[in-house]
Design a protein around this motif. Structure first.
Motif, PDB file in Angstrom:
ATOM      1  N   THR A   1      -2.871   5.188  -2.856  1.00 11.00           N
ATOM      2  CA  THR A   1      -3.843   6.182  -2.417  1.00 11.00           C
ATOM      3  C   THR A   1      -3.298   7.559  -2.774  1.00 11.00           C
ATOM      4  O   THR A   1      -2.183   7.914  -2.399  1.00 11.00           O
TER       5      THR A   1
ATOM      6  N   LYS B   1       3.552   1.433   8.403  1.00 15.17           N
ATOM      7  CA  LYS B   1       3.798   0.187   9.114  1.00 15.17           C
ATOM      8  C   LYS B   1       5.221   0.187   9.659  1.00 15.17           C
ATOM      9  O   LYS B   1       6.113   0.854   9.120  1.00 15.17           O
TER      10      LYS B   1
ATOM     11  N   ARG C   1       0.843  -1.195   0.000  1.00 15.47           N
ATOM     12  CA  ARG C   1       0.000   0.000   0.000  1.00 15.47           C
ATOM     13  C   ARG C   1       0.879   1.246   0.000  1.00 15.47           C
ATOM     14  O   ARG C   1       1.689   1.431   0.919  1.00 15.47           O
TER      15      ARG C   1
ATOM     16  N   ARG D   1       3.304   8.045  11.613  1.00 11.61           N
ATOM     17  CA  ARG D   1       2.170   7.384  12.267  1.00 11.61           C
ATOM     18  C   ARG D   1       1.473   6.384  11.357  1.00 11.61           C
ATOM     19  O   ARG D   1       1.146   5.262  11.788  1.00 11.61           O
ATOM     20  N   VAL D   2       1.219   6.763  10.109  1.00 11.85           N
ATOM     21  CA  VAL D   2       0.427   5.889   9.230  1.00 11.85           C
ATOM     22  C   VAL D   2       1.277   4.808   8.558  1.00 11.85           C
ATOM     23  O   VAL D   2       0.741   3.933   7.883  1.00 11.85           O
TER      24      VAL D   2
ATOM     25  N   PHE E   1      -6.170   8.646   7.927  1.00 12.99           N
ATOM     26  CA  PHE E   1      -5.944   7.205   7.842  1.00 12.99           C
ATOM     27  C   PHE E   1      -5.558   6.665   9.213  1.00 12.99           C
ATOM     28  O   PHE E   1      -5.012   7.391  10.058  1.00 12.99           O
ATOM     29  N   LYS E   2      -5.805   5.390   9.403  1.00 14.63           N
ATOM     30  CA  LYS E   2      -5.474   4.759  10.678  1.00 14.63           C
ATOM     31  C   LYS E   2      -3.968   4.525  10.786  1.00 14.63           C
ATOM     32  O   LYS E   2      -3.227   4.598   9.798  1.00 14.63           O
ATOM     33  N   ASP E   3      -3.523   4.239  11.987  1.00 20.05           N
ATOM     34  CA  ASP E   3      -2.112   3.992  12.248  1.00 20.05           C
ATOM     35  C   ASP E   3      -1.626   2.752  11.485  1.00 20.05           C
ATOM     36  O   ASP E   3      -2.391   1.800  11.255  1.00 20.05           O
ATOM     37  N   ALA E   4      -0.336   2.788  11.104  1.00 16.77           N
ATOM     38  CA  ALA E   4       0.358   1.619  10.543  1.00 16.77           C
ATOM     39  C   ALA E   4      -0.401   0.983   9.378  1.00 16.77           C
ATOM     40  O   ALA E   4      -0.579  -0.239   9.322  1.00 16.77           O
ATOM     41  N   HIS E   5      -0.827   1.811   8.433  1.00 17.41           N
ATOM     42  CA  HIS E   5      -1.662   1.316   7.332  1.00 17.41           C
ATOM     43  C   HIS E   5      -0.892   1.161   6.019  1.00 17.41           C
ATOM     44  O   HIS E   5      -1.274   0.349   5.175  1.00 17.41           O
ATOM     45  N   PHE E   6       0.191   1.929   5.830  1.00 14.32           N
ATOM     46  CA  PHE E   6       0.884   1.961   4.541  1.00 14.32           C
ATOM     47  C   PHE E   6       2.309   1.417   4.635  1.00 14.32           C
ATOM     48  O   PHE E   6       2.973   1.516   5.671  1.00 14.32           O
ATOM     49  N   ASP E   7       2.764   0.871   3.501  1.00 12.74           N
ATOM     50  CA  ASP E   7       4.144   0.412   3.381  1.00 12.74           C
ATOM     51  C   ASP E   7       5.080   1.523   2.934  1.00 12.74           C
ATOM     52  O   ASP E   7       6.282   1.490   3.212  1.00 12.74           O
TER      53      ASP E   7
END
Length: 350
Positions: free
Chosen positions: A208, A276, A183, A273-274, A242-248
């Motif tokens: 995104t 991973k 992501r 924050r967002v 966006f939520k925490d730890a969502h993207f690479d």
């Protein structure tokens, strides 16, 4: 081997011809300035050594860009030109807009908005409520979004795309596949120019596309209509929805120099924050003071010619220091022409 060498020369030749084309368009702008101000005295005269240095750096960047294609870091499709008729019909609009830009520059007016732009102002942060580069509508009209990429290529003599692509080889070093299962988040994506190149390099990644401007996001949707695996979100870099730890991978292009220092810091913290654990944060932006020998004159001149109120502060505060200060590690960097790309990793442990 000889055929491969010839193909490389042809790609470089195309890039140089493209640069010459936009450079020729660039030379019309001082004439427009003279028409508006009745004078050329406000236009700085460049020293020969600075001109030579700039064109040397331009050539080196375009050569690096074609070498990256040969290495398979991104496909030759990144060089495909847009429809010629569409390009040609846009240029007269840019000339007309250039007259308005010249007037605003002469009058130091960076707060001129039409009705379309005013409809967005109340919901936007103060730092964004201005005509960056003195362009009509700031980043808040459909016409501005239509002209923007072309205007940037004129500004950088046809090198803007190659500057944007500096981030891709750094990303290829850490993401070794085509992006399957990954992501990506592009912050301040504008009309999606870098998004297109990133999608060509990582066709299986889900990207995104986020921008603060609704008109620019609308233009991005049009520009990227043929790509799958994307979504488009309106939002600010300093307050990501966006939520925490969502993207690479979280990255941006030509964003940081247009943010006040406190907003840059908040944007980096939001990116952290967002991401991973073990994910990567990247950016492409202007080189900073002392980074490229012989180009500091341009860093001083740029905010004088264009409305860039936060650029001086940006140029004097290395983004690498900011990334390290919030906890990023394993910094990687590349430079080319007036730009640089930086990549850093979110640690696996604090």
């Amino acid at each position: 081997m000889q055929r491969k060498h010839l193909k490389n020369k042809l790609k470089l030749g195309y890039s140089l011809a493209r640069s010459a084309h936009f450079t020729a368009q660039q030379f019309t702008l001082p004439l427009l300035e003279a028409l508006v101000t009745r004078s050329m005295k406000d236009r700085p005269s460049l020293e020969l050594k600075n001109i030579k240095k700039s064109y040397k750096e331009l050539y080196n960047l375009l050569k690096k860009d074609t070498d990256n294609i040969d290495k398979g870091l991104y496909p030759i499709e990144v060089l495909y030109p847009e429809n010629f008729a569409k390009h040609a019909l846009r240029y007269p609009k840019i000339l007309v807009d250039g007259l308005h830009i010249s007037r605003r520059r002469h009058e130091h007016d960076a707060k001129e908005f039409n009705q379309e732009a005013r409809e967005y102002l109340a919901d936007l942060p103060e730092y964004y409520q201005r005509n960056f580069h003195y362009q009509s509508g700031g980043y808040l009209t459909e016409k501005s979004a239509e002209l923007y990429e072309h205007q940037v290529e004129i500004l950088f003599a046809g090198a803007a795309d190659a500057m944007r692509r500096l981030i891709i080889p750094l990303a290829k070093d850490v993401f070794l596949n085509e992006g399957e299962g990954l992501r990506f988040l592009e912050v301040g994506a504008g009309t999606g120019r870098l998004t297109r190149f990133m999608k060509l390099a990582f066709p299986k990644a889900h990207i995104t596309v986020l921008d603060l401007s609704e008109p620019y996001l609308k233009q991005a949707r049009k520009n990227l209509i043929n790509f799958r695996g994307m979504d488009f979100v309106q939002g600010a870099a300093e307050e990501l929805p966006f939520k925490d730890a969502h993207f690479d991978f979280v990255y941006s292009c030509f964003l940081f120099h247009e943010l006040p220092q406190e907003v840059r810091e908040a944007a980096v913290l939001e990116g952290l924050r967002v991401l991973k654990t073990g994910g990567f944060y990247g950016l492409v932006d202007s080189v900073q003071k002392g980074e490229t020998e012989g180009l500091d004159w341009a860093l001083e001149q740029f905010p004088r010619d264009f409305h860039e109120p936060f650029y001086k502060n940006y140029s004097q505060n290395p983004v690498e220091d900011l990334l390290k200060a919030v906890g990023f590690s394993d910094l990687r960097k590349d430079t080319g022409f007036f730009s640089k790309a930086v990549l850093a990793q979110k640690p696996f442990s604090a």
